[in-house]
Every structure is written in structure tokens, then in C-alpha cells.
Design a protein around this motif. Structure first.
Motif, PDB file in Angstrom:
ATOM      1  N   MET A  78       0.965  -1.194   0.130  1.00 43.11           N
ATOM      2  CA  MET A  78       0.071   0.108   0.025  1.00 43.11           C
ATOM      3  C   MET A  78       0.850   1.349   0.001  1.00 43.11           C
ATOM      4  N   ALA A  79       0.616   2.172  -1.058  1.00 46.91           N
ATOM      5  CA  ALA A  79       1.586   3.231  -1.036  1.00 46.91           C
ATOM      6  C   ALA A  79       1.080   4.349  -0.254  1.00 46.91           C
ATOM      7  N   VAL A  80       1.767   5.131   0.411  1.00 49.40           N
ATOM      8  CA  VAL A  80       1.250   6.328   1.036  1.00 49.40           C
ATOM      9  C   VAL A  80       1.635   7.682   0.447  1.00 49.40           C
ATOM     10  N   ASP A  81       0.558   8.302   0.258  1.00 49.45           N
ATOM     11  CA  ASP A  81       0.723   9.669  -0.353  1.00 49.45           C
ATOM     12  C   ASP A  81       1.248  10.619   0.674  1.00 49.45           C
ATOM     13  N   ALA A  82       2.492  11.137   0.215  1.00 49.92           N
ATOM     14  CA  ALA A  82       3.176  11.962   1.207  1.00 49.92           C
ATOM     15  C   ALA A  82       2.376  13.270   1.368  1.00 49.92           C
ATOM     16  N   VAL A  83       1.823  13.772   0.515  1.00 49.99           N
ATOM     17  CA  VAL A  83       1.017  15.010   0.842  1.00 49.99           C
ATOM     18  C   VAL A  83       0.031  14.833   1.795  1.00 49.99           C
ATOM     19  N   LYS A  84      -0.926  13.640   1.505  1.00 52.26           N
ATOM     20  CA  LYS A  84      -1.928  13.648   2.488  1.00 52.26           C
ATOM     21  C   LYS A  84      -1.386  13.048   3.887  1.00 52.26           C
ATOM     22  N   ALA A  85      -0.430  12.247   3.993  1.00 50.28           N
ATOM     23  CA  ALA A  85       0.199  12.046   5.380  1.00 50.28           C
ATOM     24  C   ALA A  85       0.627  13.161   5.819  1.00 50.28           C
ATOM     25  N   GLU A  86       1.376  14.360   5.448  1.00 45.36           N
ATOM     26  CA  GLU A  86       1.614  15.471   5.934  1.00 45.36           C
ATOM     27  C   GLU A  86       0.259  16.236   6.208  1.00 45.36           C
ATOM     28  N   GLN A  87      -0.681  16.301   5.514  1.00 42.76           N
ATOM     29  CA  GLN A  87      -1.927  17.037   5.986  1.00 42.76           C
ATOM     30  C   GLN A  87      -2.523  16.369   7.427  1.00 42.76           C
TER      31      GLN A  87
END
Length: 83
Positions: A1-10
Motif C-alpha cells: 500500500m503506497a502512502v501519499d506523502a502530501v495526504k500523510a503530511e496533511q
């Protein structure tokens, strides 16, 4: 499962913001001298597995190790599903 870096930071930013807001409310509304005068408190957010997700700015090193233990002690007395 890939983690979206932008969403993770949000999500991280929102969690930190929420815990810092909780810290501000504690500081404003406390009656206890150690909390009011000594700023001796911490605020944190844990997930359902009791993993630390965010901690407040004032969360000193001594709180980091005790917050989880304190949470586990409370959950022994108050079942999580009732919170």
C-alpha cells in the motif's frame, strides 16, 4: 500500500494542530497550581492500538514515556468502547 506523502503530511499537521489546541485549552482552564504556574502537563493523541500519533509542543521528555502507561492504566478502569 503506497502512502501519499502530501495526504500523510496533511493528517500529521491536523493531528498536531488538534493536540496543540487541546494544550491551549488545558493551560487556559486549569485550576491546579502545577499546571497553571509550572506548565507541568502534556496533551497527546493516541490511536486505537495505543500508539502515539501526536504530542503537544510542551510534551517534555519525561511525559513521552508516561503518557502511554497512563493511558493503559485508564483503559483498565474504563473500557475503550465506553469512551
Amino acid at each position: 500500500m503506497a502512502v501519499d506523502a502530501v495526504k500523510a503530511e496533511q493528517v500529521r499537521s491536523r493531528l498536531v494542530s488538534a493536540v496543540n489546541e487541546a494544550e491551549a485549552v488545558i493551560a487556559k482552564t486549569a485550576y491546579s497550581s502545577p499546571i497553571v504556574e509550572g506548565q507541568d502537563f502534556a496533551a497527546a493523541i493516541f490511536d486505537s492500538r495505543q500508539d502515539l500519533l501526536a504530542q503537544s509542543r510542551r510534551c517534555l521528555g519525561e511525559f513521552v514515556g508516561t503518557l502511554g502507561r497512563g493511558l493503559r492504566s485508564v483503559l483498565k478502569l474504563i473500557p475503550p468502547e465506553t469512551l
